[in-house]
Design a protein around this motif. Structure first.
Motif, short mmCIF file in Angstrom:
data_model
loop_
_atom_site.label_atom_id
_atom_site.label_comp_id
_atom_site.label_asym_id
_atom_site.label_seq_id
_atom_site.Cartn_x
_atom_site.Cartn_y
_atom_site.Cartn_z
N GLU A 183 1.02 -1.50 0.30
CA GLU A 183 0.55 0.06 0.01
C GLU A 183 0.60 1.30 -0.45
O GLU A 183 0.53 2.26 -0.68
N ARG A 184 2.14 1.28 0.70
CA ARG A 184 2.88 2.70 0.48
C ARG A 184 4.00 3.13 -0.43
O ARG A 184 3.60 3.63 -1.14
N PHE A 185 3.88 1.54 -1.81
CA PHE A 185 4.14 1.42 -2.65
C PHE A 185 3.43 2.05 -3.78
O PHE A 185 2.86 3.01 -4.45
N ARG A 186 1.85 1.60 -3.47
CA ARG A 186 1.29 2.44 -4.50
C ARG A 186 0.21 3.30 -3.83
O ARG A 186 0.13 4.20 -5.51
N GLU A 187 0.62 3.74 -3.01
CA GLU A 187 0.56 5.37 -2.74
C GLU A 187 1.74 6.34 -2.65
O GLU A 187 1.41 7.48 -3.63
N ASP A 188 2.16 5.99 -2.76
CA ASP A 188 3.79 6.86 -3.84
C ASP A 188 3.42 6.67 -5.50
O ASP A 188 3.50 7.67 -6.11
N TYR A 189 2.93 6.47 -6.15
CA TYR A 189 2.76 5.63 -7.14
C TYR A 189 1.63 6.81 -7.81
O TYR A 189 1.48 7.68 -8.32
N GLU A 190 0.53 6.82 -6.94
CA GLU A 190 0.14 7.47 -6.54
C GLU A 190 -0.04 9.66 -6.57
O GLU A 190 -0.83 10.23 -7.17
N LEU A 191 1.16 9.21 -6.26
CA LEU A 191 1.22 10.79 -5.46
C LEU A 191 2.06 11.44 -6.78
O LEU A 191 2.18 12.35 -6.65
N ALA A 192 2.77 10.45 -7.28
CA ALA A 192 3.43 10.44 -8.33
C ALA A 192 2.98 10.79 -9.58
O ALA A 192 3.88 11.58 -10.77
N GLN A 193 1.04 11.09 -9.11
CA GLN A 193 0.79 11.58 -10.28
C GLN A 193 1.38 10.53 -12.23
O GLN A 193 1.50 11.51 -13.11
N GLY A 223 6.53 17.50 -4.90
CA GLY A 223 5.99 15.92 -4.83
C GLY A 223 5.85 14.91 -5.38
O GLY A 223 6.31 14.01 -4.69
N PRO A 224 5.19 15.15 -6.49
CA PRO A 224 5.37 13.91 -7.14
C PRO A 224 6.65 13.43 -7.88
O PRO A 224 7.04 12.52 -7.64
N LYS A 225 7.49 14.44 -7.97
CA LYS A 225 8.69 13.89 -8.39
C LYS A 225 10.00 13.29 -6.93
O LYS A 225 10.49 12.46 -7.04
N THR A 226 9.17 14.25 -5.46
CA THR A 226 10.06 13.12 -5.12
C THR A 226 9.17 11.84 -4.99
O THR A 226 10.25 10.59 -4.69
N ALA A 227 8.05 11.33 -4.99
CA ALA A 227 7.40 10.33 -5.03
C ALA A 227 7.86 9.24 -6.13
O ALA A 227 8.16 8.05 -5.85
N ARG A 228 8.16 9.57 -6.75
CA ARG A 228 8.67 8.92 -8.10
C ARG A 228 10.59 8.37 -7.62
O ARG A 228 10.34 7.75 -8.12
N ASN A 229 11.01 9.49 -7.25
CA ASN A 229 11.97 8.67 -7.15
C ASN A 229 12.10 7.47 -6.19
O ASN A 229 12.85 6.85 -6.65
N ARG A 230 11.20 7.54 -5.07
CA ARG A 230 10.78 6.27 -4.26
C ARG A 230 10.77 5.35 -4.48
O ARG A 230 11.46 4.51 -4.36
N MET A 231 9.89 5.35 -5.70
CA MET A 231 9.59 4.08 -6.38
C MET A 231 10.56 4.00 -7.60
O MET A 231 10.94 2.54 -7.64
N LEU A 232 11.12 4.44 -8.26
CA LEU A 232 12.45 3.96 -8.62
C LEU A 232 13.58 3.23 -8.16
O LEU A 232 14.12 2.29 -8.34
N SER A 233 14.01 4.10 -6.91
CA SER A 233 14.21 3.51 -6.00
C SER A 233 14.29 1.77 -5.54
O SER A 233 15.09 1.36 -5.30
N ALA A 234 12.91 1.63 -5.18
CA ALA A 234 12.11 0.92 -4.52
C ALA A 234 12.61 -0.05 -6.46
O ALA A 234 12.31 -1.89 -5.61
N LEU A 235 12.10 -0.12 -6.98
CA LEU A 235 11.92 -1.04 -8.69
C LEU A 235 13.16 -1.50 -9.12
O LEU A 235 13.56 -1.85 -8.67
N ASP A 236 14.50 -0.52 -8.61
CA ASP A 236 15.91 -1.05 -8.86
C ASP A 236 16.23 -1.59 -7.67
O ASP A 236 17.41 -2.85 -8.48
N ASP A 237 16.06 -1.94 -6.41
CA ASP A 237 15.87 -2.61 -5.32
C ASP A 237 15.73 -3.66 -5.30
O ASP A 237 16.03 -5.15 -5.54
N LEU A 238 14.51 -3.99 -6.36
CA LEU A 238 13.28 -5.10 -7.05
C LEU A 238 13.78 -5.73 -7.75
O LEU A 238 14.13 -7.56 -7.82
N GLY A 239 14.07 -5.20 -9.12
CA GLY A 239 14.93 -5.78 -10.02
C GLY A 239 13.71 -6.15 -10.88
O GLY A 239 12.89 -6.14 -10.61
#
Length: 297
Positions: A183-193, A223-239
């Motif tokens: 849910e945290r990841f989905r929240e970032d996705y929605e905040l990232a617009q 706000g959206p830019k920071t959310a996108r960066n958080r998403m990309l960091s998580a995606l890079d970690d997941l692979g």
């Protein structure tokens, strides 16, 4: 004083105040927040909680046998605007007031989602063969989805449905901490617009390995830019693979069967891979922040 009587004045707006009233005059901003927040409030067991001394409210969703999970962060201005539009109603007053979505709020959300579907049809030159007001019981299974997207209906996500499943010992298939991570990841996705573009281009991003476009341009608000960066960091970690199933099920809300077919996986393997992905995602948040549910938004 302009107070919303049905909301017990917990969310009130002075005529001279520029908060909720200002948002009412910002049709685009109001619509964006309505798509994000009302959709969360339409989920089973969801309430908006707002404390008198807090600048932001949170949407909390209760799952059986577990603590409520935060699914969205909402500014007080947005909550005020929703109350003035009669989209939310106070269900419990006090130091921390709780609000639930009203029939007017559900109708507004349906209208916004119908407009989204119509824009997609026009953009892709498709025939009008999909009714957004139909029975949504099986919508998350991806039936009739447009270009890989699930119908924009108000139904439960694959994550919520898996959270209710039990194994042979009676334990939840997904623990509360894994649901919280998703849910945290989905929240970032929605905040990232990121909206429809990310879903429509996700296969290209995965095949090319280049997700730089997802970071957006310099015109994005912080706000959206920071959310996108958080998403990309998580995606890079997941692979690859794990990031794919997280995006499809947590953000694009594809059903597990649909995700399995699109990725060429064997039947019933998706839920196992999703759980592994959520475990990795939870570890990412713990390593990065020491917790999952930071106050963001």
């Amino acid at each position: 004083m302009i107070a919303h009587a049905r909301n017990h004045s917990e969310i009130s707006v002075k005529a001279s105040d520029a908060t909720g009233m200002a948002l009412l005059n910002d049709a685009e901003g109001l619509a964006r927040e309505a798509r994000r927040v009302l959709r969360r409030l339409s989920e089973t067991g969801a309430v908006l909680a707002l404390a008198a001394d807090m600048d932001k409210a949170v949407v909390l969703r209760s799952f059986k046998d577990s603590a409520p999970t935060r699914t969205a962060v909402v500014s007080r201005e947005v909550a005020q605007a929703f109350a003035l539009k009669d989209w939310i109603s106070c269900s419990r007053s006090g130091r921390v007031a709780s609000y639930t979505i009203t029939s007017a709020g559900r109708a507004a959300l349906k209208q916004y989602l119908a407009e989204d579907m119509e824009r997609k049809r026009r953009a892709r030159g498709l025939q009008d063969g999909c009714n957004p007001f139909r029975d949504v019981k099986n919508d998350w299974a991806g039936e009739g989805a447009v270009a890989g997207m699930s119908r924009p209906a108000m139904a439960e996500s694959p994550l919520a449905m898996l959270a209710r499943r039990r194994d042979k010992t009676g334990r939840s298939f997904l623990s509360a901490e894994l649901v919280q991570a998703g849910e945290r990841f989905r929240e970032d996705y929605e905040l990232a617009q990121m909206g429809q573009d990310a879903a429509q281009n996700w296969d290209r991003f995965m095949l090319s390995g280049d997700r730089a476009e997802m970071a957006g341009d310099e015109t994005l608000p912080d706000g959206p830019k920071t959310a996108r960066n958080r998403m990309l960091s998580a995606l890079d970690d997941l692979g690859p693979g794990l990031s794919d199933i997280i995006m499809r099920c947590c953000c694009f809300l594809e059903g597990l069967e649909t995700a399995e077919k699109r990725m060429g996986w064997s039947a019933r393997s998706g839920k196992v891979v999703l759980r592994i992905a959520l475990q990795r995602l939870h570890r990412h948040y713990m390593d990065a922040n020491g917790h999952v549910s930071a106050m963001i938004g």
